[in-house]
Design an enzyme around this catalytic site. Sequence first.
Site, PDB file in Angstrom:
ATOM      1  N   GLN A 274      -3.306   2.304  10.123  1.00 49.62           N
ATOM      2  CA  GLN A 274      -2.078   2.373   9.513  1.00 49.62           C
ATOM      3  C   GLN A 274      -0.948   3.243  10.424  1.00 49.62           C
ATOM      4  O   GLN A 274       0.228   2.905  10.256  1.00 49.62           O
ATOM      5  CB  GLN A 274      -1.718   3.040   8.142  1.00 49.62           C
ATOM      6  CG  GLN A 274      -2.644   2.481   6.878  1.00 49.62           C
ATOM      7  CD  GLN A 274      -4.104   2.467   6.664  1.00 49.62           C
ATOM      8  OE1 GLN A 274      -4.953   2.848   7.724  1.00 49.62           O
ATOM      9  NE2 GLN A 274      -4.509   2.580   5.478  1.00 49.62           N
TER      10      GLN A 274
ATOM     11  N   ARG B 101       0.662  -1.128   0.059  1.00 51.27           N
ATOM     12  CA  ARG B 101      -0.018   0.006  -0.040  1.00 51.27           C
ATOM     13  C   ARG B 101       0.863   1.139  -0.230  1.00 51.27           C
ATOM     14  O   ARG B 101       1.990   1.322   0.102  1.00 51.27           O
ATOM     15  CB  ARG B 101      -0.998   0.080   1.129  1.00 51.27           C
ATOM     16  CG  ARG B 101      -0.213  -0.287   2.502  1.00 51.27           C
ATOM     17  CD  ARG B 101      -0.778   0.150   3.881  1.00 51.27           C
ATOM     18  NE  ARG B 101      -0.687   1.642   3.803  1.00 51.27           N
ATOM     19  CZ  ARG B 101       0.265   2.239   4.266  1.00 51.27           C
ATOM     20  NH1 ARG B 101       1.404   1.601   4.395  1.00 51.27           N
ATOM     21  NH2 ARG B 101       0.171   3.731   3.941  1.00 51.27           N
ATOM     22  N   GLY B 102       0.331   2.513  -0.225  1.00 54.76           N
ATOM     23  CA  GLY B 102       0.971   3.493   0.035  1.00 54.76           C
ATOM     24  C   GLY B 102       1.119   4.270  -1.404  1.00 54.76           C
ATOM     25  O   GLY B 102       1.842   3.354  -2.191  1.00 54.76           O
ATOM     26  N   ALA B 103       0.904   5.244  -1.707  1.00 58.81           N
ATOM     27  CA  ALA B 103       0.898   5.734  -3.207  1.00 58.81           C
ATOM     28  C   ALA B 103       2.308   5.590  -3.828  1.00 58.81           C
ATOM     29  O   ALA B 103       2.177   4.910  -4.834  1.00 58.81           O
ATOM     30  CB  ALA B 103       0.537   7.376  -2.976  1.00 58.81           C
TER      31      ALA B 103
ATOM     32  N   ARG C 259      -6.717  -0.253  -7.439  1.00 58.60           N
ATOM     33  CA  ARG C 259      -7.058   1.161  -6.390  1.00 58.60           C
ATOM     34  C   ARG C 259      -7.131   2.562  -7.368  1.00 58.60           C
ATOM     35  O   ARG C 259      -6.451   2.486  -8.190  1.00 58.60           O
ATOM     36  CB  ARG C 259      -6.339   1.206  -5.343  1.00 58.60           C
ATOM     37  CG  ARG C 259      -6.541  -0.020  -4.373  1.00 58.60           C
ATOM     38  CD  ARG C 259      -5.703   0.211  -2.986  1.00 58.60           C
ATOM     39  NE  ARG C 259      -6.051   1.242  -2.100  1.00 58.60           N
ATOM     40  CZ  ARG C 259      -5.573   1.457  -1.094  1.00 58.60           C
ATOM     41  NH1 ARG C 259      -4.289   1.485  -0.998  1.00 58.60           N
ATOM     42  NH2 ARG C 259      -6.237   2.421  -0.429  1.00 58.60           N
TER      43      ARG C 259
ATOM     44  N   LYS D 106      -5.439  10.055   2.995  1.00 58.94           N
ATOM     45  CA  LYS D 106      -5.995   9.298   3.836  1.00 58.94           C
ATOM     46  C   LYS D 106      -7.245  10.053   4.586  1.00 58.94           C
ATOM     47  O   LYS D 106      -6.949  11.007   5.122  1.00 58.94           O
ATOM     48  CB  LYS D 106      -4.991   8.601   5.077  1.00 58.94           C
ATOM     49  CG  LYS D 106      -5.915   7.339   5.929  1.00 58.94           C
ATOM     50  CD  LYS D 106      -6.497   6.385   5.298  1.00 58.94           C
ATOM     51  CE  LYS D 106      -5.890   5.599   4.122  1.00 58.94           C
ATOM     52  NZ  LYS D 106      -6.619   4.982   3.164  1.00 58.94           N
TER      53      LYS D 106
ATOM     54  N   ASP E   7      -1.923  10.981  -1.941  1.00 56.28           N
ATOM     55  CA  ASP E   7      -2.338  10.006  -2.863  1.00 56.28           C
ATOM     56  C   ASP E   7      -2.529  10.538  -4.290  1.00 56.28           C
ATOM     57  O   ASP E   7      -2.343   9.895  -5.421  1.00 56.28           O
ATOM     58  CB  ASP E   7      -3.504   9.059  -2.447  1.00 56.28           C
ATOM     59  CG  ASP E   7      -3.103   8.242  -1.193  1.00 56.28           C
ATOM     60  OD1 ASP E   7      -3.075   8.822   0.023  1.00 56.28           O
ATOM     61  OD2 ASP E   7      -2.587   7.226  -1.307  1.00 56.28           O
TER      62      ASP E   7
HETATM   63  C1  LIG Z   1       3.407   8.202   1.051  1.00 53.66           C
HETATM   64  S1  LIG Z   1       1.871   8.526   0.724  1.00 53.66           S
HETATM   65  C2  LIG Z   1       0.878   7.142   1.508  1.00 53.66           C
HETATM   66  C3  LIG Z   1      -0.440   7.335   1.585  1.00 53.66           C
HETATM   67  O1  LIG Z   1      -1.137   5.885   1.385  1.00 53.66           O
HETATM   68  C4  LIG Z   1      -2.017   5.733   2.278  1.00 53.66           C
HETATM   69  O2  LIG Z   1      -3.190   5.222   1.819  1.00 53.66           O
HETATM   70  P1  LIG Z   1      -3.326   3.618   1.833  1.00 53.66           P
HETATM   71  O3  LIG Z   1      -2.683   3.165   3.266  1.00 53.66           O
HETATM   72  O4  LIG Z   1      -4.926   3.441   1.974  1.00 53.66           O
HETATM   73  O5  LIG Z   1      -2.423   3.104   0.708  1.00 53.66           O
HETATM   74  C5  LIG Z   1      -2.420   7.353   3.031  1.00 53.66           C
HETATM   75  O6  LIG Z   1      -3.273   7.981   2.167  1.00 53.66           O
HETATM   76  C6  LIG Z   1      -0.944   7.682   2.744  1.00 53.66           C
HETATM   77  O7  LIG Z   1      -0.963   9.224   3.131  1.00 53.66           O
END
Ligand SMILES: CSC[C@H]1O[C@H](OP(=O)(O)O)[C@H](O)[C@@H]1O
Length: 377
Positions: free
Chosen positions: A212, A64-66, A98, A264, A253
């Site tokens: 997270q 996960r994570g952009a 996603r 998020k 993101d």
């Molecule tokens: C480095 S930005 C990571 C970004 O991704 C997370 O979303 P997810 O856990 O749903 O992939 C979150 O928005 C973070 O800020």
Amino acid sequence: MADQYVQTRDGEESPRLASLRWDELPEGPVLILLDQRRLPAEEAELVCTDVPALVQAIRTLAVRGAPLLGIAGAYGVALAAARGYDVAEAAALLETARPTAVNLGYGVRRAAGAYEEAVGKGADAQEAAAAVLAVARELHREDAEASERMAQHGLVLLDELLPGGSHRILTHCNTGRLVSGGEGTAFAVALAAHRTGRLRKLWVDETRPLLQGARLTAYEAARSGMSYTLLTDNAAGSLFVAGEVDAVLIGADRIAADGSVANKVGSYPLAVLAKYHHVPFIVVAPTTTVDLGTAHGASIEVEQRSGREVTEMPVSRAAEQEAEAGGLPLAPLGTQAYNPAFDVTPPELVTAIVTEEGTVSPVTGAGIAELCARLRR
Ligand SMILES: CSC[C@H]1O[C@H](OP(=O)(O)O)[C@H](O)[C@@H]1O
């Protein structure tokens, strides 16, 4: 590898865990992921041998994570090419795994473009697969370099905004090594502050519903030897009232052309609190997160996830049982839940956007455009 989580000794950073790596096994190439669903209790690996497995890992936030989604997407195209799958079909599956993080589509399209270009120049299947893998590795390296540069730009900004050099930083979700080819985005700035004696405290929002912050940012902060304190998302307001927050640092993101920031869910309320309490609200993201093709924040597609993530608490169990089994009920059976994975913060609530190309502040469409113009020079 399924080592139990080890507590970091104060002051020492534990070895870096690879959130994702490519490997060539006897039975063929694989993408090995650190399964983020199982952290912090277990450092388990997920071995992806095909694109559907990687898509499922993306959809369930095992990866996960952009920024890391962009890297994983590119490696997914490399996996398809190396294993002789239909690359265009694989790219379409990966790109739509996603919707909100623009990096995913960027990484997939860049890798798929390398394949098309190689084939167009007469490369055979093996040569074309090698070209894609080279692009995935280049993207991985570029993100690591971007992470270092964002950390430096972020430190300069904190010194400008917060003279005195002892910062209490509030962060939301997880933006560290687990989402990056390097040390992350917002977390990388906090880490740089920690390493240079500027970080007094990292306040870590737990970040419901998938936690997270509690599960991943606290894990990364512990491994880095930082002074950190976890809080429930709804406790953040009282920290501002108590004057305990010097700055908010978050990731992103997707950043629209007008400077709106999708991040998020829970980021927007923090931006409103920061504005009300005159606290800098800083977004840290690589330029691969900027999407000039999306004019305004209202045009950003916000991923809506299953209500079960809100009404159930996942119970740790063997990965193979993960799919069908439910979690611990947190609400009566059949309760409907609203579960947007992100929200959008308008540019007027953002003090600055820090990228590897520099910092935009105030945040305007013109500032975003100028930043992106630097990329093309
Ligand atoms: C480095 S930005 C990571 C970004 O991704 C997370 O979303 P997810 O856990 O749903 O992939 C979150 O928005 C973070 O800020």
